[in-house]
Design a protein around this motif. Structure first.
Motif, PDB file in Angstrom:
ATOM      1  N   LEU A 106       0.995  -1.618  -0.139  1.00 36.39           N
ATOM      2  CA  LEU A 106       0.334  -0.147   0.006  1.00 36.39           C
ATOM      3  C   LEU A 106       0.715   1.179  -0.324  1.00 36.39           C
ATOM      4  O   LEU A 106       1.856   1.282   0.652  1.00 36.39           O
ATOM      5  CB  LEU A 106      -0.738  -0.014   1.219  1.00 36.39           C
ATOM      6  N   PRO A 153      -1.794   4.323   5.732  1.00 36.79           N
ATOM      7  CA  PRO A 153      -2.157   2.894   5.619  1.00 36.79           C
ATOM      8  C   PRO A 153      -1.630   2.907   7.308  1.00 36.79           C
ATOM      9  O   PRO A 153      -1.453   1.495   7.907  1.00 36.79           O
ATOM     10  CB  PRO A 153      -1.026   2.416   4.713  1.00 36.79           C
ATOM     11  N   ARG A 161      -4.704  -3.687   7.283  1.00 37.45           N
ATOM     12  CA  ARG A 161      -4.122  -3.184   5.454  1.00 37.45           C
ATOM     13  C   ARG A 161      -4.829  -4.304   4.881  1.00 37.45           C
ATOM     14  O   ARG A 161      -4.783  -4.411   3.870  1.00 37.45           O
ATOM     15  CB  ARG A 161      -2.593  -3.255   5.549  1.00 37.45           C
TER      16      ARG A 161
END
Length: 322
Positions: A106, A153, A161
Motif C-alpha cells: 500500500l 495505511p 491493511r
C-alpha cells in the motif's frame, strides 16, 4: 470439457546473479522450472509448498509482474506473454492480485479512499461519486467502514491493511485473482471472515482464483484443486479430496503429516524431513526432492520424474510411489 481460462505451459523464471567488476551474469536463481497447469473458469486452485519453493514467483509471473524466462501463459486463449505494454493494460482489469505483504503493498502517502479507487480511475470506470460509492461498498464487504476512508495505511493494523488490499483487488471486478497468502497476516477469526468473503465472491461473481497459501487446512476447505511445489517444480497436483485422502508424492505426505489436525482420529503418521531445502542456484540433479526424500536411491539422481497420472485428474512426479 470447458476450455481453461488460464493455461500455463513450460513456465520458467530464472533470476540472474551478477558479479565481478563488469557485473556479468555468474549464476541463475532457478525460481520456477518447467511448470505447466490449467485453471478452469470459476475454479479455485491452491498452490502449496515450503517457503522458497517458488509459489509467489509463479503467481507474479502469471500476471507479468515478473517477466518469464520461457514458457507461455494463455488467458482466455490469448498468450499474454506476447502482448505489448499497451495491449496488456486491457488484461490488467481482468487479472488482479492480492499481495502477501500488507505493509509494502500500500502507498503510505495515499489515503484509503485513493488506494481503493485508484484502479477505477486508471481504467476510467464511473464518475468520481460512483467511485466513492463503490469504495464504500467494497470496504464494507471486507469488514471496514466509511470512517476509514480518510486514513493512511500506517493508521491500520496488518490485518486491516490486508483487507484494504483485498478491496483494491476487487475494485474492477476481475475475472481472475492471484491471492498470495491473503489471510496470513490476519487473526484467526478474521481469517475465517475473509475466506468466507472470497468464497462468496467466487460463487456470486464467478471468480477464478489462484490461491497461494501455507495453511493446508484453509486450502482443503477453500480450493477445488491443489498444486504442490518444491524447489520450483510441481511434484503433485489433483483434486483436493484426492490430495488430502491419498497423497502420492513423499513431499506431499510430509507436508500433510506436519499440518495440525483438529480431529485426533485423522492424524497421519509423522514424516520428518531431514536437512534444509537446497539452493535454487544449484538444485539437485534428477528429482529435486531426492536429497531429503526417505525413498530416494541412485535412480532418483539420474531421472527427472515427469508428472504422470496416479488417478483420475491426479498427477504425481515420483518414480518410487507409482
Amino acid at each position: 470439457m470447458t476450455q481453461p481460462l488460464l493455461k500455463v505451459e513450460n513456465l520458467s523464471k530464472h533470476f540472474p546473479i551478477h558479479g565481478g567488476v563488469l557485473r556479468r551474469v555468474t549464476a541463475q536463481v532457478k525460481a520456477v522450472n518447467d511448470v505447466s497447469f490449467e485453471i478452469a473458469p470459476g475454479e479455485v486452485v491452491g498452490l502449496v509448498g515450503e517457503s522458497g519453493s517458488g509459489k509467489t514467483t509463479v503467481g507474479r509471473t502469471l500476471l507479468r509482474l515478473e517477466e518469464a524466462t520461457s514458457g507461455s501463459v494463455r488467458f482466455g486463449g490469448t498468450d499474454i506473454m506476447s502482448l505489448s505494454t499497451r495491449e496488456m493494460r486491457a488484461y490488467r482489469k481482468r487479472m488482479q492480485i492480492i499481495f502477501q505483504d500488507p505493509f509494502a503493498s500500500l502507498n503510505p502517502r495515499e489515503k484509503v479512499r485513493e488506494i481503493v479507487s485508484h484502479p477505477l480511475r486508471l481504467h476510467r470506470i464511473g464518475s468520481e461519486s460512483d467511485r466513492i460509492d463503490r469504495v464504500v461498498a467494497l470496504l464494507e464487504k471486507v469488514g471496514l467502514g466509511t470512517e476509514h476512508l480518510e486514513r493512511f495505511p500506517h493508521e491500520f493494523s496488518g490485518g486491516q491493511r490486508q483487507r484494504i488490499g483485498i478491496a483494491r483487488a476487487l475494485a474492477v471486478e476481475p475475472e481472475f485473482i492471484v491471492a498470495d497468502e491473503p489471510v496470513s497476516a490476519l487473526d484467526v477469526s478474521i481469517q475465517a471472515q475473509v475466506i468466507n468473503l472470497l468464497e462468496d465472491l467466487c460463487q456470486d461473481l464467478g471468480l477464478t482464483m489462484f490461491f497461494i497459501a501455507h495453511d493446508l487446512g484453509v486450502v482443503e476447505h477453500f480450493c477445488d484443486r491443489v498444486i504442490v511445489m518444491y524447489l520450483g517444480r510441481i511434484v503433485e497436483m489433483g483434486r483436493s479430496e484426492d490430495i488430502y485422502a491419498r497423497p502420492n508424492h513423499p513431499y506431499t505426505r510430509a507436508l500433510l503429516s506436519a499440518a495440525p489436525q483438529p480431529r485426533p482420529g485423522r492424524r497421519r503418521d509423522r514424516v520428518i524431513l531431514k536437512g534444509d531445502i537446497p539452493s535454487p542456484i544449484d538444485p539437485p540433479s534428477g528429482c529435486v526432492f531426492r536429497t531429503r526424500c526417505p525413498l530416494a536411491d541412485a535412480e532418483c539422481a539420474r531421472v527427472v520424474p515427469p508428472l504422470e497420472a496416479v488417478g483420475t485428474g491426479h498427477l504425481s512426479a515420483c518414480i518410487k510411489t507409482r
